[in-house]
Design an enzyme around this catalytic site. Structure first.
Site, short mmCIF file in Angstrom:
data_model
loop_
_atom_site.label_atom_id
_atom_site.label_comp_id
_atom_site.label_asym_id
_atom_site.label_seq_id
_atom_site.Cartn_x
_atom_site.Cartn_y
_atom_site.Cartn_z
N GLU A 105 -1.44 20.35 14.37
CA GLU A 105 -2.00 21.66 14.05
C GLU A 105 -1.24 22.72 14.85
O GLU A 105 -1.08 22.62 16.06
CB GLU A 105 -3.49 21.66 14.41
CG GLU A 105 -4.15 23.02 14.37
CD GLU A 105 -4.01 23.72 13.04
OE1 GLU A 105 -4.36 23.13 12.01
OE2 GLU A 105 -3.54 24.88 13.03
N GLY A 172 -0.23 27.44 4.55
CA GLY A 172 -1.12 28.49 5.02
C GLY A 172 -1.30 29.68 4.11
O GLY A 172 -2.26 30.41 4.23
N ASP A 213 -9.85 33.72 -6.58
CA ASP A 213 -8.75 33.52 -5.64
C ASP A 213 -7.65 34.56 -5.79
O ASP A 213 -7.05 34.99 -4.80
CB ASP A 213 -8.14 32.14 -5.84
CG ASP A 213 -8.99 31.02 -5.26
OD1 ASP A 213 -10.10 31.31 -4.77
OD2 ASP A 213 -8.52 29.86 -5.28
N ALA A 221 -14.89 28.67 -4.15
CA ALA A 221 -15.48 28.63 -5.48
C ALA A 221 -16.75 29.50 -5.55
O ALA A 221 -16.96 30.23 -6.52
CB ALA A 221 -15.80 27.19 -5.87
N HIS A 346 -41.21 17.47 8.57
CA HIS A 346 -40.83 16.40 9.51
C HIS A 346 -40.90 15.06 8.79
O HIS A 346 -41.84 14.84 8.03
CB HIS A 346 -41.78 16.40 10.71
CG HIS A 346 -41.51 15.27 11.66
ND1 HIS A 346 -40.48 15.32 12.58
CD2 HIS A 346 -42.11 14.05 11.79
CE1 HIS A 346 -40.47 14.18 13.26
NE2 HIS A 346 -41.45 13.39 12.79
C1 LIG Z 1 -8.05 20.61 -3.32
C2 LIG Z 1 -8.98 21.79 -3.32
C3 LIG Z 1 -10.22 21.68 -2.71
C4 LIG Z 1 -11.08 22.77 -2.72
N1 LIG Z 1 -12.32 22.62 -2.14
C5 LIG Z 1 -13.19 23.63 -2.19
C6 LIG Z 1 -14.51 23.46 -1.68
O1 LIG Z 1 -14.87 22.41 -1.19
N2 LIG Z 1 -15.37 24.50 -1.78
C7 LIG Z 1 -14.99 25.70 -2.33
O2 LIG Z 1 -15.81 26.61 -2.40
N3 LIG Z 1 -13.75 25.91 -2.81
C8 LIG Z 1 -12.84 24.89 -2.76
N4 LIG Z 1 -11.58 25.07 -3.26
C9 LIG Z 1 -11.21 26.42 -3.73
C10 LIG Z 1 -11.73 26.67 -5.13
O3 LIG Z 1 -11.25 25.66 -5.98
C11 LIG Z 1 -11.25 28.04 -5.60
O4 LIG Z 1 -11.66 29.02 -4.66
C12 LIG Z 1 -11.83 28.39 -6.95
O5 LIG Z 1 -11.49 27.41 -7.89
C13 LIG Z 1 -11.30 29.76 -7.39
O6 LIG Z 1 -11.69 30.02 -8.71
P1 LIG Z 1 -10.80 30.94 -9.64
O7 LIG Z 1 -11.58 31.07 -10.89
O8 LIG Z 1 -10.39 32.16 -8.92
O9 LIG Z 1 -9.46 30.13 -9.90
P2 LIG Z 1 -9.22 28.66 -10.46
O10 LIG Z 1 -10.44 27.80 -10.35
O11 LIG Z 1 -7.97 28.20 -9.80
O12 LIG Z 1 -8.98 28.87 -12.02
C14 LIG Z 1 -7.88 29.58 -12.50
C15 LIG Z 1 -7.54 29.08 -13.90
O13 LIG Z 1 -6.66 30.01 -14.54
C16 LIG Z 1 -5.64 29.29 -15.21
N5 LIG Z 1 -4.50 30.19 -15.36
C17 LIG Z 1 -3.62 30.64 -14.42
N6 LIG Z 1 -2.72 31.49 -14.93
C18 LIG Z 1 -3.02 31.60 -16.24
C19 LIG Z 1 -2.46 32.34 -17.34
N7 LIG Z 1 -1.42 33.15 -17.18
N8 LIG Z 1 -3.04 32.18 -18.55
C20 LIG Z 1 -4.11 31.38 -18.75
N9 LIG Z 1 -4.68 30.67 -17.77
C21 LIG Z 1 -4.16 30.78 -16.53
C22 LIG Z 1 -5.40 28.09 -14.31
O14 LIG Z 1 -4.76 27.06 -15.03
C23 LIG Z 1 -6.82 27.74 -13.88
O15 LIG Z 1 -7.44 26.87 -14.78
C24 LIG Z 1 -10.71 24.00 -3.31
C25 LIG Z 1 -9.46 24.12 -3.92
C26 LIG Z 1 -8.59 23.02 -3.93
C27 LIG Z 1 -7.26 23.15 -4.60
#
Ligand SMILES: Cc1cc2nc3c(=O)[nH]c(=O)nc-3n(C[C@H](O)[C@H](O)[C@H](O)COP(=O)(O)OP(=O)(O)OC[C@H]3O[C@@H](n4cnc5c(N)ncnc54)[C@H](O)[C@@H]3O)c2cc1C
Length: 367
Positions: A105, A172, A213, A221, A346
């Site tokens: 780390e 990161g 994101d 999520a 409890h």
């Molecule tokens: C391995 C892993 C573990 C995780 N664990 C957790 C957890 O335990 N708890 C938690 O809260 N969060 C977790 N996360 C984070 C969480 O998955 C994300 O914060 C969440 O999915 C974000 O949602 P979103 O809708 O912004 O994007 P996403 O869920 O990433 O969805 C975006 C979608 O848009 C699609 N896309 C992208 N560009 C285009 C385009 N130009 N045209 C059409 N479609 C497109 C992608 O294919 C995807 O399906 C984890 C993520 C990963 C990778």
């Protein structure tokens, strides 16, 4: 889960188009050969970790795990920072089946964003179970070898090489997946779409919004879920609600688990609060004893003047379930007295929350 979402789309009459979308102008999106026009466009395209650069990598172990940048695609699999828990879980699994694991780390704590007491206790627990932890250490080079991977690490004690079978990497920073078109061009954090969070996640283009994101951290999520609801309600003129970013729970799915909400002790002190802190160890919990899950504790941080809950930190088997109660308490601006006098069943792990609140005001009974 995917099938469930497809059926929800049918129920709510949402038309789904599978394909890569490109924004052509403020009201037009192209998917394949089709152009779709809309009053508003909501971008929710997520992000991806940056590619590993050729020639350098980092992360380590006999299973080696660390944060950084680099190549060795076959040897390293990248994840993301908040996914440290994911990585830790893999490591723990490997360690439990007898694999020697080393965690590298860069920062001085294995969970740098969590309360120091929690991070230190988890580190102690992992070390006790045989995981080698190198903090303040940087992986400078990773290369594939016939037997696995060779990883070079700079530690405070000097350089060392580790030769694990497998190296997992945790990067990161993150960026959005594909260029979405000029209208959605990033105007803020590199790789993200800048939005006005106080104003329904609108971008610089008034008809285009971005949530989740792609709109920046925290990349979680449940954050994406709440941002989406606030954004759509704003677009439809239903509400002006905003997401409370001071009340976002964070969970790390390790063993024992870690969960928190609000300020760490260090952050609360830095913000000028005078504190009252209550702790309760699971060792003193009947339910934890019965389940043989006595590692960890609940730590609650209160403002000494008003008694308001500022932060909650849990290390323990049920941590990620228990944190919801404290998110609710924080949302309702609960005080230590209110948490203490809310009757907890409890025997449960959750009694530790009530006991920690009691300890903060000198009224704990079971420790
Ligand atoms: C391995 C892993 C573990 C995780 N664990 C957790 C957890 O335990 N708890 C938690 O809260 N969060 C977790 N996360 C984070 C969480 O998955 C994300 O914060 C969440 O999915 C974000 O949602 P979103 O809708 O912004 O994007 P996403 O869920 O990433 O969805 C975006 C979608 O848009 C699609 N896309 C992208 N560009 C285009 C385009 N130009 N045209 C059409 N479609 C497109 C992608 O294919 C995807 O399906 C984890 C993520 C990963 C990778």
């Amino acid at each position: 889960m995917n099938r469930g979402i497809e059926s929800l789309f049918r129920k709510y009459k949402v038309n789904a188009r599978i394909g890569t979308a490109k924004i052509l102008d403020a009201h037009t999106v192209r998917v394949g050969d089709d152009k779709i026009t809309a009053g508003s466009i909501l971008i929710a395209t997520g992000v991806r970790p940056p590619r590993l650069a050729r020639g350098r990598v980092r992360r380590q172990g006999h299973h080696h795990l660390q944060g950084g940048h680099g190549p060795a695609r076959a040897a390293a699999h990248d994840a993301d920072r908040r996914r440290r828990g994911h990585r830790l879980r893999i490591r723990l699994l490997l360690q439990r089946i007898g694999t020697k694991v080393t965690l590298v780390e860069l920062q001085d704590k294995i969970l740098p964003i969590e309360d120091e007491e929690v991070s230190d206790a988890l580190e102690k627990s992992l070390t006790k179970r045989g995981v080698t932890i190198l903090t303040k250490s940087k992986t400078t080079h990773v290369e594939k070898t016939p037997s696995g991977v060779r990883v070079e690490v700079e530690t405070p004690a000097g350089k060392q090489a580790i030769e694990p079978k497998l190296c997992s990497w945790l990067s990161g920073s993150r960026q959005h997946r594909e260029p979405l078109g000029r209208e959605a061009a990033d105007r803020g954090r590199p790789g993200h779409v800048k939005t006005d969070r106080a104003n329904g996640y609108v971008t610089a283009v008034p008809s285009i919004y971005a949530i989740g994101d792609v709109n920046g951290p925290p990349w979680l999520a449940h954050v994406a879920h709440h941002e989406a609801i606030c954004c759509v309600e704003r677009i439809c003129g239903k509400s002006q609600r905003t997401v409370d970013y001071d009340n976002v729970p964070g969970c790390t799915y390790t063993d024992p688990g870690v969960a928190s909400v609000g300020l760490t002790e260090k952050a609360a002190r830095a913000a000028g609060h005078e504190l009252r802190i209550g702790r309760f160890p699971f060792l003193a919990s009947g339910r934890a004893q019965a389940a043989d899950e006595t590692e960890g504790f609940v730590k609650l941080i209160f403002d000494a003047r008003h008694g308001e809950l500022l932060g909650a930190h849990i290390l323990g088997a049920a941590a990620t379930e228990m944190i919801a109660e404290l998110v609710m308490a924080k949302k309702l601006e609960a005080t230590e007295e209110e948490i203490l006098h809310a009757m907890h069943p409890h025997p449960t792990f959750s009694e530790a929350v009530m006991e920690a609140a009691g300890q903060a005001v000198g009224e704990s009974i079971h420790i």
